[in-house]
Design an enzyme around this catalytic site. Structure first.
Site, PDB file in Angstrom:
ATOM      1  N   ARG A  55      -4.445  21.619  28.238  1.00  0.00           N
ATOM      2  CA  ARG A  55      -5.252  20.918  29.089  1.00  0.00           C
ATOM      3  C   ARG A  55      -6.396  21.645  29.663  1.00  0.00           C
ATOM      4  O   ARG A  55      -6.460  22.981  29.646  1.00  0.00           O
ATOM      5  CB  ARG A  55      -4.431  20.044  30.145  1.00  0.00           C
ATOM      6  N   GLY A  56      -7.209  20.982  30.566  1.00  0.00           N
ATOM      7  CA  GLY A  56      -8.350  21.460  30.915  1.00  0.00           C
ATOM      8  C   GLY A  56      -9.498  21.382  29.855  1.00  0.00           C
ATOM      9  O   GLY A  56      -9.328  21.455  28.724  1.00  0.00           O
ATOM     10  N   ALA A  57     -10.873  20.912  30.211  1.00  0.00           N
ATOM     11  CA  ALA A  57     -11.825  20.474  29.113  1.00  0.00           C
ATOM     12  C   ALA A  57     -12.133  21.603  28.455  1.00  0.00           C
ATOM     13  O   ALA A  57     -12.111  21.610  27.245  1.00  0.00           O
ATOM     14  CB  ALA A  57     -12.995  20.009  30.157  1.00  0.00           C
ATOM     15  N   ARG A  98      -7.672  11.975  23.644  1.00  0.00           N
ATOM     16  CA  ARG A  98      -7.971  11.856  25.228  1.00  0.00           C
ATOM     17  C   ARG A  98      -9.475  11.243  25.308  1.00  0.00           C
ATOM     18  O   ARG A  98     -10.273  11.827  24.714  1.00  0.00           O
ATOM     19  CB  ARG A  98      -7.961  13.470  25.967  1.00  0.00           C
ATOM     20  N   GLN A 205      -1.350  19.888  39.023  1.00  0.00           N
ATOM     21  CA  GLN A 205      -1.814  20.921  38.580  1.00  0.00           C
ATOM     22  C   GLN A 205      -2.218  22.046  39.469  1.00  0.00           C
ATOM     23  O   GLN A 205      -2.124  23.491  39.034  1.00  0.00           O
ATOM     24  CB  GLN A 205      -2.965  20.711  37.714  1.00  0.00           C
ATOM     25  N   ASP A 246     -14.751  17.299  33.783  1.00  0.00           N
ATOM     26  CA  ASP A 246     -14.396  17.202  32.483  1.00  0.00           C
ATOM     27  C   ASP A 246     -15.383  16.486  31.764  1.00  0.00           C
ATOM     28  O   ASP A 246     -15.645  16.354  30.725  1.00  0.00           O
ATOM     29  CB  ASP A 246     -13.132  15.893  32.501  1.00  0.00           C
ATOM     30  N   ASN A 256     -14.104  14.301  37.357  1.00  0.00           N
ATOM     31  CA  ASN A 256     -12.974  15.406  37.354  1.00  0.00           C
ATOM     32  C   ASN A 256     -11.666  14.834  37.921  1.00  0.00           C
ATOM     33  O   ASN A 256     -11.381  13.558  38.073  1.00  0.00           O
ATOM     34  CB  ASN A 256     -13.386  16.658  38.410  1.00  0.00           C
ATOM     35  N   LYS A 257     -10.660  15.542  38.043  1.00  0.00           N
ATOM     36  CA  LYS A 257      -9.285  15.136  38.407  1.00  0.00           C
ATOM     37  C   LYS A 257      -9.234  14.175  39.456  1.00  0.00           C
ATOM     38  O   LYS A 257     -10.175  14.443  40.632  1.00  0.00           O
ATOM     39  CB  LYS A 257      -8.379  16.341  38.667  1.00  0.00           C
TER      40      LYS A 257
END
Length: 364
Positions: A55-57, A98, A205, A246, A256-257
């Protein structure tokens, strides 16, 4: 007797070409267990991206590049036309994992462009070119993160308090992270930052990953619940907010998150600048505003029962669980890229960043 390995001693995403495998840290197991997965099928790679095992762009982009190379490697075809037809199907399959992280599509499209540009080569040659491109994407990610960190350091001073949300750290990239790059570089240079990490509900996270990796590195990090950010800012303990993203729209709105927009809104109230740490690969000039960004909805169980031995919400209660939110551009003090810092009006400054990127490419 060998020293215990830190989580930072492992590569977040790697290619084991001899075993035709994408090798990742299973981030759903952290911090309790460091499990290294060796993924050899497209289904396994798709699932790892979907389930946030990787995970993480930026890390998703690297994983996608390696994944599509591995798919290409397995294709049996005598002609380029037959090879490319199968390659395109594999690309579309991975792209469905995704919907929000633009790096997934960026990396797959970059690999696709390389495949199309070499249609005059043999299938074996195209496969090797794709191999080199996947490796290049990973190496570039390390350079990009370090550059973002260097630019971010110009915005803060030794001893500052920094706040971050979610995980835009080394575990979200090939190395350094984006939002944490300045923290790691500052640690190397004696800046002694004091970092506050939001826990980041519902997947935690910040608690599981950011607090873990920063603590392992020796950085002074304090974990806080998401709803404590106003208190630490009001107390004057935070001088800047660094977060990842993202997707960045052409007008500077940033996905973003979930919870990032809350942090940004609170930060504006207490005059704390919010900086988005964004590789140019996450900037999508074809998306006009944040309203055009598709927000992924995640399963209700992530909120109601994922981290509990017993369900913590009434059975049958409705749950709204968006994975991301959009931070409006007027809440953002700057967007830090590998080619400089963009500031409002972002519709102009982001174009200037891409002009610098093109000039750098031409110079090489």
């Amino acid at each position: 007797m060998s020293e215990k390995k830190s989580i930072l001693d492992y590569e977040t995403v790697a290619l084991d070409d001899a075993k035709s495998a994408l090798v990742i840290i299973d981030q759903t197991q952290l911090p309790y267990k460091t499990e290294i997965l060796s993924l050899t099928t497209q289904k396994e790679i798709w699932t790892a991206i979907y389930l946030l095992q990787v995970r993480g762009a930026p890390a998703i982009g690297v994983a996608a590049a390696i994944g599509i190379y591995l798919a290409a490697k397995e294709i049996k075809a005598d002609t380029y036309e037959d090879f490319y037809a199968q390659f395109k199907k594999a690309k579309e399959y991975l792209a469905s994992a995704r919907p929000t992280a633009v790096n997934l599509f960026w990396a797959l499209n970059r690999m696709d462009d390389v495949a199309k540009a070499n249609s005059d080569k043999t299938v074996a040659e195209v496969k090797e070119i794709l191999h080199k491109e996947a490796v290049a994407i990973k190496e570039e990610d390390i350079w990009v993160c370090k550059q973002i960190g260097e630019y971010a350091l110009t915005l803060v001073k030794p001893g500052d308090g920094l706040l971050t949300h979610c995980n835009a750290g080394q575990l979200a990239t090939a190395k350094y992270g984006t939002a944490t790059a300045a923290m790691y570089l500052g640690q190397e240079r004696g800046y002694n930052f004091k970092v506050f990490a939001d826990e980041t509900r519902p997947l935690l996270q910040g608690a599981r990953l950011t607090a873990y990796e920063l603590h392992e590195s020796g950085i002074d990090v304090t974990l806080i619940c998401d709803n404590m950010s106003a208190t630490v800012m009001k107390n004057g303990w935070v001088n800047a907010v660094f977060v990842g993203c993202d997707r960045v729209a052409a007008n500077g709105d940033t996905a973003n998150k979930i919870g990032t927009s809350v942090v940004a809104t609170v930060a504006k109230r207490y005059n704390v600048p919010v900086y988005i740490c964004a590789p140019t690969s996450t900037i999508d000039l074809n998306t006009k505003t944040g309203a055009d960004i598709h927000i992924e909805l995640r399963p209700a169980e992530e909120v109601t029962e994922m981290w509990y031995s017993n369900r913590m919400a009434p059975a049958g209660v409705k749950v709204f669980n968006p994975c991301f939110d959009v931070t409006d551009n007027d809440l953002i003090a700057g967007i830090i890229t590998e080619y400089g810092i963009a500031r409002a009006p972002y519709s102009e400054s982001l174009k200037e960043i891409f002009a610098k990127k093109e000039a750098a490419k031409a110079a090489r």
